[in-house]
Design a protein around this motif. Sequence first.
Motif, PDB file in Angstrom:
ATOM      1  N   GLU A 106       0.835  -1.199   0.000  1.00 41.67           N
ATOM      2  CA  GLU A 106       0.000   0.000   0.000  1.00 41.67           C
ATOM      3  C   GLU A 106       0.871   1.252   0.000  1.00 41.67           C
ATOM      4  N   GLY A 107       0.737   2.030  -1.052  1.00 48.69           N
ATOM      5  CA  GLY A 107       1.425   3.309  -1.097  1.00 48.69           C
ATOM      6  C   GLY A 107       2.892   3.218  -1.476  1.00 48.69           C
ATOM      7  N   HIS A 108       3.638   4.191  -1.005  1.00 50.93           N
ATOM      8  CA  HIS A 108       5.001   4.444  -1.461  1.00 50.93           C
ATOM      9  C   HIS A 108       6.044   3.641  -0.677  1.00 50.93           C
ATOM     10  N   VAL A 109       5.886   2.328  -0.698  1.00 54.11           N
ATOM     11  CA  VAL A 109       6.798   1.410  -0.020  1.00 54.11           C
ATOM     12  C   VAL A 109       8.057   1.248  -0.881  1.00 54.11           C
ATOM     13  N   PRO A 110       9.238   1.377  -0.273  1.00 54.88           N
ATOM     14  CA  PRO A 110      10.479   1.196  -1.042  1.00 54.88           C
ATOM     15  C   PRO A 110      10.657  -0.243  -1.536  1.00 54.88           C
ATOM     16  N   VAL A 111      11.317  -0.381  -2.662  1.00 56.23           N
ATOM     17  CA  VAL A 111      11.587  -1.697  -3.244  1.00 56.23           C
ATOM     18  C   VAL A 111      12.349  -2.582  -2.263  1.00 56.23           C
ATOM     19  N   PRO A 144      14.299   6.673   0.539  1.00 58.21           N
ATOM     20  CA  PRO A 144      13.275   7.046   1.521  1.00 58.21           C
ATOM     21  C   PRO A 144      13.867   7.793   2.719  1.00 58.21           C
ATOM     22  N   LYS A 145      13.108   8.798   3.188  1.00 56.18           N
ATOM     23  CA  LYS A 145      13.554   9.603   4.329  1.00 56.18           C
ATOM     24  C   LYS A 145      12.355  10.020   5.175  1.00 56.18           C
ATOM     25  N   ASN A 146      12.518   9.932   6.476  1.00 56.56           N
ATOM     26  CA  ASN A 146      11.599  10.506   7.462  1.00 56.56           C
ATOM     27  C   ASN A 146      10.186   9.911   7.489  1.00 56.56           C
ATOM     28  N   TYR A 147      10.085   8.597   7.351  1.00 57.50           N
ATOM     29  CA  TYR A 147       8.778   7.964   7.520  1.00 57.50           C
ATOM     30  C   TYR A 147       8.955   6.493   7.865  1.00 57.50           C
ATOM     31  N   ASP A 148       7.852   5.864   8.307  1.00 54.80           N
ATOM     32  CA  ASP A 148       7.854   4.445   8.644  1.00 54.80           C
ATOM     33  C   ASP A 148       7.042   3.662   7.625  1.00 54.80           C
ATOM     34  N   VAL A 149       7.511   2.447   7.372  1.00 53.99           N
ATOM     35  CA  VAL A 149       6.724   1.470   6.630  1.00 53.99           C
ATOM     36  C   VAL A 149       6.214   0.487   7.667  1.00 53.99           C
ATOM     37  N   LEU A 150       4.915   0.212   7.619  1.00 58.11           N
ATOM     38  CA  LEU A 150       4.289  -0.682   8.582  1.00 58.11           C
ATOM     39  C   LEU A 150       3.918  -2.008   7.937  1.00 58.11           C
ATOM     40  N   SER A 162       9.992  -0.944   8.795  1.00 54.08           N
ATOM     41  CA  SER A 162      11.224  -0.176   8.516  1.00 54.08           C
ATOM     42  C   SER A 162      11.003   1.270   8.908  1.00 54.08           C
ATOM     43  N   SER A 163      12.056   1.888   9.406  1.00 54.49           N
ATOM     44  CA  SER A 163      12.027   3.325   9.704  1.00 54.49           C
ATOM     45  C   SER A 163      13.082   4.023   8.866  1.00 54.49           C
ATOM     46  N   TYR A 164      12.671   5.110   8.290  1.00 52.31           N
ATOM     47  CA  TYR A 164      13.609   5.897   7.465  1.00 52.31           C
ATOM     48  C   TYR A 164      13.738   7.289   8.022  1.00 52.31           C
TER      49      TYR A 164
END
Length: 164
Positions: A106-111, A144-150, A162-164
């Motif tokens: 969902e959304g802008h998840v890094p590869v 990626p910078k300054n956000y979390d992937v849940l 992941s935390s960026y």
Amino acid sequence: MTHTLIRSGLLLSAVLAVSACSLESTVISNASAQSSTPEAMLPHMVVYKSPTCGCCQSWVDYVDKAGFSVETIDLENVDPIKVAHGLSDPQLKSCHTAIVDGYVIEGHVPVSDIERLLAERPDVTGLTAPGMPMMSPGMGSETPKNYDVLAFDKQGRTRVYSSY
């Protein structure tokens, strides 16, 4: 002497033929190894998005460039797709939804997170980058910078993946 020369010539021809076959299989084997690109290893991804969303298209281009085989389906309302795949909490939603190898992205998840998910295969429904985080792939930065992937599961439980 003529028989010796003929035998030597035949022997040399046989050695060269065997060497050539061996060399050819090495070349073929090396070519096959080189063609095992990430594209051959990454599964097919289906991305549901709005036909007018530029950041969604930027993210699609980003995952395509990373080697995923990407199919896009443009919809005016992506919400039914999200709900059908177990994403009903509005706080977890973003602008586009991808399905890859049984997982929801969902959304802008890094590869890198998608690849990790596919390698580790945790018992989750998928990954989300809620909202539209600035400095995420498709939103201004491939780094990626300054956000979390849940990670989230069918019960709606989440944890930081992941935390960026």
